[in-house]
Design a protein around this motif. Sequence first.
Motif, PDB file in Angstrom:
ATOM      1  N   TRP A  34      17.108  39.409  -2.510  1.00  0.00           N
ATOM      2  CA  TRP A  34      16.083  40.450  -2.439  1.00  0.00           C
ATOM      3  C   TRP A  34      14.833  39.790  -1.860  1.00  0.00           C
ATOM      4  N   ASP A 184      16.188  48.629  -8.414  1.00  0.00           N
ATOM      5  CA  ASP A 184      16.713  47.798  -9.493  1.00  0.00           C
ATOM      6  C   ASP A 184      18.202  48.050  -9.680  1.00  0.00           C
ATOM      7  N   ARG A 187      20.385  46.483  -7.112  1.00  0.00           N
ATOM      8  CA  ARG A 187      20.518  45.048  -7.290  1.00  0.00           C
ATOM      9  C   ARG A 187      21.443  44.708  -8.445  1.00  0.00           C
ATOM     10  N   THR A 193      22.206  43.096  -0.131  1.00  0.00           N
ATOM     11  CA  THR A 193      20.995  42.385   0.274  1.00  0.00           C
ATOM     12  C   THR A 193      19.896  43.431   0.417  1.00  0.00           C
ATOM     13  N   LEU A 194      18.765  43.177  -0.226  1.00  0.00           N
ATOM     14  CA  LEU A 194      17.680  44.165  -0.237  1.00  0.00           C
ATOM     15  C   LEU A 194      16.443  43.559   0.429  1.00  0.00           C
TER      16      LEU A 194
END
Length: 276
Positions: A34, A184, A187, A193-194
């Motif tokens: 992230w 959130d 994740r 992948t953020l």
Amino acid sequence: MDRKITVDHVYFKYADDSPDVLRDVSLTIKDGEWVTILGPNGSGKSTLARLFNALILPDRGAVTSLGIDTADEKHWPALRRQVGMVFQNPDNQLVAPTVADDVAFGLENAGIPLEEMKTRVKESIATFGLSGLENAEPHRLSGGQKQRVAIAGVMALAPDVIIFDEATSMLDPEGKREVWAAMDKLRKDQAITLISITHDVSEAVKADRVIVMHEGGILKEGTPASVLGDQEVMHTAKLKPPFPQTVAAELLKAGIDVPESILTEEELIKALWTSM
Ligand SMILES: Nc1ncnc2c1ncn2[C@@H]1O[C@H](COP(=O)(O)OP(=O)(O)OP(=O)(O)O)[C@@H](O)[C@H]1O
Ligand SMILES: [Mg+2]
């Protein structure tokens, strides 16, 4: 498959007679990371993100996204599915007459078979807390709901990477909270992948890594604590420190012993309890 994104000494300008908007940018974003990208207006954040799914190509240098050289035209449709984007204005992203049609839109374009499409739409709608709104007209929803429809549509395509380009900046506090909760959730539940681009430092505190852009280059990158704690960088990039950090600094000045590294409300509250 190699799922990282690599930007290697990239230069980019929008027109031959205009200045470079990206200047010798190099970075790697790891699979599942992230990363938050901060920086003032015009520093090149959105331009950088457009490299990741071949919306633009570097003038010099190279970009490899999910193991693919983005200059390779035959991979563009796949790259654009695998690297999804959510933008600032929810109204510009919603295209269909109902929430369900909107979430299905990308799947339809990708030629996903009808039965699978229905399943994915249903799942994505449930994941982002939109069940019951399937037949609602998107323009009647709140800002936070609209952004969650946009996120559900992107996520229905099962991308490897999702980019939020100021996706919360037009929302009220409740809308912001809804979209942060969605981040959130992404994740926790999925190995995605953020990449979040923002002016709001409070969005950066939870990231694995923070990158600060300034005048087309990377000013600093590192953990949220190392970047947000760097006063010089914060000042140059015109970024306001997170509120709990400001409070902690004031408390320290007043002789109350709290750690300097505080970034979140939770950390501040904990420190206050233990210092009493
Ligand atoms: N489509 C475009 N055509 C020409 N110039 C552009 C285009 N998009 C951006 N620019 C210019 O490129 C530079 C970088 O812009 P970019 O949008 O990448 O910055 P940003 O960091 O995302 O800014 P903001 O915080 O305002 O979104 C700016 O000078 C901008 O005016
Ligand atoms: Mg931008």
